[in-house]
Design an enzyme around this catalytic site. Structure first.
Site, PDB file in Angstrom:
ATOM      1  N   HIS B  48     182.098  66.862  29.954  1.00 15.67           N
ATOM      2  CA  HIS B  48     182.633  68.238  29.680  1.00 15.67           C
ATOM      3  C   HIS B  48     181.350  69.253  30.206  1.00 15.67           C
ATOM      4  CE1 HIS B  48     186.201  66.855  27.703  1.00 15.67           C
ATOM      5  NE2 HIS B  48     185.647  66.122  26.648  1.00 15.67           N
ATOM      6  N   GLU B 149     186.195  57.623  19.619  1.00 14.79           N
ATOM      7  CA  GLU B 149     186.765  58.993  19.480  1.00 14.79           C
ATOM      8  C   GLU B 149     188.179  59.093  19.560  1.00 14.79           C
ATOM      9  OE1 GLU B 149     184.845  61.580  22.264  1.00 14.79           O
ATOM     10  OE2 GLU B 149     185.017  60.215  23.849  1.00 14.79           O
ATOM     11  N   ASP B 175     187.108  64.798  19.281  1.00 13.39           N
ATOM     12  CA  ASP B 175     188.334  64.160  19.894  1.00 13.39           C
ATOM     13  C   ASP B 175     188.836  63.195  18.674  1.00 13.39           C
ATOM     14  OD1 ASP B 175     188.596  64.776  22.682  1.00 13.39           O
ATOM     15  OD2 ASP B 175     187.025  63.743  23.573  1.00 13.39           O
TER      16      ASP B 175
HETATM   17 MG   LIG Z   1     185.113  63.582  23.212  1.00 15.05          MG
END
Ligand SMILES: [Mg+2]
Ligand SMILES: [Mg+2]
Ligand SMILES: [Mg+2]
Ligand SMILES: [Mg+2]
Ligand SMILES: [Mg+2]
Ligand SMILES: [Mg+2]
Lengths: 253, 253, 253, 253, 253, 253
Positions: B48, B149, B175
């Site tokens: 990310h 997650e 998540d």
């Molecule tokens: Mg994640």
């Protein structure tokens, strides 16, 4: 504990000889390799090499990530602002090219020191980043080497060596030869004599005698003469020679 | 002597807790600062964050130049080639996101180990650059953390923790919350329970329990719960909050 | 409609006070964040910071993509060519360090204006790229701030403020303190007095009084004194403090 | 066989006219395209363009990979060090802006030649990289163009053209117009007359007359007048006009 | 006339042997040097080396600016999109690692050819930039080498060599050794035998036999065996060895 | 107030037609120019162009600094991780190439949406940097265009247009022609018919019909047919044509 270059610097200060790699390229990979091999310093050449101002931090990082080599930089010119920039960036030593007089050496030294001893402007970025104490007294860091490489500098070398803040001289044999009327390459007598004069003068003045060489063999000879800060290779010169040898062996016959 | 990250790694192995900074930006300056502050690891987030493949070497250099932090990287995806690339680049630990099954964990582990135990392809570039011994046995380096997650990973967490080559689990609470039907932000009971399950399972299996936090306060609470690999801040999150506070104080009234 | 920085610039011109972030790093991510937070300007520091010439366009883009902040740049030195380069790149204001005399201030102003009023060379690259009208009359853009930060500049501050083309003064308290014989850090009386003199002189001359601060608290105090162009933070300073606080909280107790 | 730019250079030396593209951007893609189209030279503008020192090698590579165009660079200023840097980088010609006197032209020429004829410092990096013979005699490479673009230079143009080492003059019509009291844009009589004087003087002195144009049409007219080194476009100017035309056609009716 | 790599490619096609340099670093300087030395190809290693997607164009430019070497690239993985990206970028040959079956070889070949023979997507960027004819028939460019470096690939090597569009095989001895149960380093009999099998099979099928070596001496031996596409050095390996030798000679005795 | 692309996006949503520039190069200068000219979108082509992952932020910044154009990106492939990366980076629309079925379109849509509607992983970096609300519901941002450019996609175009989360289709005429057995270039009847089918299907389904063109003239014709998202130029194509015309005019007669 933050990375320290104490070992080579201390050895240099205690009278030992140190050996260096000269970076003409801007390759962090070659800087990392050089430091990992045990070179005592890696010099980023901003005058004739391809290291530009923006490469100073990544190349310094690569040297420090690879090993314990000191980060040295040759500034492109004897300019107040560019010298200060290198000091702010946290290099361990600065080499100033083409110093022709004690006045020019003094200008370089003043660019490295805060008032009242010098004229450096406040903004020690690397120290602020790393949380080091950026004491306004310079305390001898970074080291200052001035290059003696023309007849004017040669004729004032004793005065230059006595300038407060000058830690060493660094001889550029090619420019010195050109200035004495000969060519880069095999050393002619006038150049040999000039080099001996500079070496003796530095030793007498108690500053570090340094010199630029092109091969390990040449460096060993300079070490025997008494030089203590000796560049034995350039990154691209040594790499080129090695690649040529490999190709010749592979394709040769 | 080349730079070593032994200290944090040894502490981690001896049962201590380590604290880390999460890099979303690609700023070598922030990586250098974080390492110099004493963070035990700095994680380059390739999933990310804005660290791309070409930033791995300069950011690793910056971390190592700044201090002793371990270089950790989150790979963008559980892919054989990208995991091998990070291992070749010499990172100290790898975090693999979204691991949903023991089979996926096994695939990640195999990407880090040479045959016959794994499938990694030969080309340990960083070791070759630095002259390290690139032994074909992996010997536990880099460490492998798999992220738990989502509900699938949660339901197989015990099997995942037993996969040979998995050194730790790393929980992504956002998540995990989304997968459990809630939202990132204040933790809902189902997420709390899932986190407790993962922690206990990891402890029981003898792998390192790790977790992602957003503040130092949250990190301290996780430390108290028993987590041992804890991210307390993100570079851009903490910087943004600090800048906002400064502006409010300056302009505020 | 192309992006405009009219709002902060207009506020500045109408007598309001503006607040700025000082970029020492070259991170576009931090520039974008700063602008998005509502800072009125973001200053790219080419003297002591790590922004080099090649970073001016990407950092300017990041500031403008993030919000409405003015793009300010501190030139490394009072040089004709470098000042022109920043003007060509389209920055909104230029800060010139270490201005010691009205003659030096005049030189800076002339570098920003085309003949016959100045000596700037034609080549307004950013305006040509964006299709703006690059009128040969400068019309007050970019703004010019000269730094008063040594005793020479202090003694000529009234003359400097009257130089045509000077829009404001910007005080560097650290260099000023050094020049007055003290150290960066807690302000000594001589520095306090000098700052008051510069502020009063600028107000009297009708140019913008600006000053460099290190925290929001300090900035608020300067605002109360009457300064109108106030830097409250540096990107790396504020980030470092925030990261240290997070780590202490996480690991601390 | 290493890449050679012999063709355009030989044509230029044999009395032919050459045509060039002016790079304001730092895009290697545009440099490659320009060279592939058959432009005789591509000029990297370090004064007003966005090519910085670090772009010289990648842009030179792109020009040479794309075709046979000469690599030309405009140095930002008439500075010894920056001129030497471009020569070390292996550019084929250098354009020096704002040359106002024969003394300034001589300084530029000396920066390109080794002692005893000049003062250039030894370090021909590109030649060393490529294994070329870096003969200490300059032998006319790189070519030196000095810009005549202000009234001072105009009044000494004959002396400038006779300076040893000056290979050509390059007229900057916009700065020349400003210096003569008019504006960039449609040419006024004083500018027309000055251009004619410079052209005639160069032709008489046997140095190459060059000029900066903004369109192919203007370039064709200059060619008819006798200019032999003619820039017909800028990368961003021509691209902008083309994109605007496409958009107008697409959206317009 | 745009740069051409015809010479080495023609020699390769006419049955000659070509020699190559393997780039692990991303240094354009080393790429330029290698090409200038007369290497027939320079291979950008995107699997284990540090060349990332964004380095392909600058490194290709550097190879082509330095000399006549072919630009070769090893794709990180046998992926449709990444293979197409390299073809779009105009490389002269592509090496695909870890090909284990004729089906995988076919997939690689189809990624390089437009429908109906293959599945490549239209967008030949480099050809469009340079004005080359991007004929939809691939016509054998770029060359495709598939790596045989595991037991699966070894057992299908005859079928792989017969796949339409496969121009050569390239042996990776280290991965091959690992797959056969031994280690990188001195060659064991099983590896020797496998290499002989692959060589003979390629010769029989009329595709080019290629192999990866670490030194010029090893390359000469492979040439004697009949290999025709031979990598003799890696940029960082040969540079490291040369730097170490220089330092030992300088400091050593 | 942070920069907004509301204008073009709102026009697109209200039924208007928007016009775009296609970036094949990675030049921020060309991105800035394109946006400043009034293009409604600038598309960064990561499939066939030279924009790599690390260019997304600087090119997005340049587009937003130059004007109000939407930032569009074509992902290299229909991959979950790469689509999420673009969404995290804050682009305004994503174009997915080579979509061959409704299942593939659904996979792309799910990569853009958080659970429970999709599978996107949490980490909205750009929103976090700018302080935007990263609501876990996607709320239609970024827009999703799927490319219909092969016979498989053509045969399922109605189902594709009905996939939840698909905002528009984008036709790639060259790949479509290749898939239909003809060549890029002048359109053959089968391609014409396929384009008409896709257009009508999109209009009927209420999704935005988009298409790739090479000139403004072609774009105007597509606009007349009813397309509403139309690329009229590529940065390098239009620049190349303009440079060629300038050179011909300059050198030509
Ligand atoms: Mg994640
Ligand atoms: Mg020298
Ligand atoms: Mg100051
Ligand atoms: Mg000019
Ligand atoms: Mg292999
Ligand atoms: Mg397509």
């Amino acid at each position: 504990m933050p990375h320290t270059t104490a070992a080579p610097l201390e050895r240099l200060r205690s009278g030992d000889t140190v050996h260096g790699m000269w970076m003409m390229s801007s390759s962090a990979d070659l800087a990392r390799i050089s430091s990992s091999l045990g070179y005592d310093y890696v010099c980023l050449d901003m005058q004739h090499g391809l290291a530009r101002a923006e490469h100073i931090m990544p190349l310094s990082d690569a040297v420090r990530a690879g090993g314990d080599a000191m980060v040295v930089a040759r500034v492109p010119d004897n300019r107040f602002t560019e010298i200060g920039m290198l000091a702010d960036a946290g290099v361990d030593a600065i080499i100033v090219p083409l110093v022709s007089s004690a006045a020019e050496a003094r200008a370089a030294a003043e660019a490295l020191d805060y008032p009242p001893r010098g004229r450096r402007s406040w903004g020690p970025t690397n120290a602020l980043m790393l949380g080091h104490d950026p004491a306004p007294e310079r305390a001898g860091a970074p080291l200052l080497f001035v290059m003696i490489e023309n007849t004017a500098g040669l004729s004032e070398v004793a005065e230059i060596c006595r300038v407060d803040g000058v830690d060493g001289v660094y001889i550029g044999p090619s420019d010195l030869a050109l200035s004495l009327g000969s060519l880069p390459g095999p050393e002619e007598p006038a150049t040999t004599e000039a080099i001996a004069t500079i070496l003796a003068t530095a030793q007498e003045a108690g500053v570090i005698p340094g010199i630029h060489c092109g091969t390990g063999e040449e460096a060993a000879a300079r070490r025997a003469q008494g030089f203590r800060f000796i560049t034995s290779s350039s990154d691209i010169g040594a790499a080129r020679a090695a690649y040529a040898a490999d190709l010749a062996e592979a394709a040769g016959g």
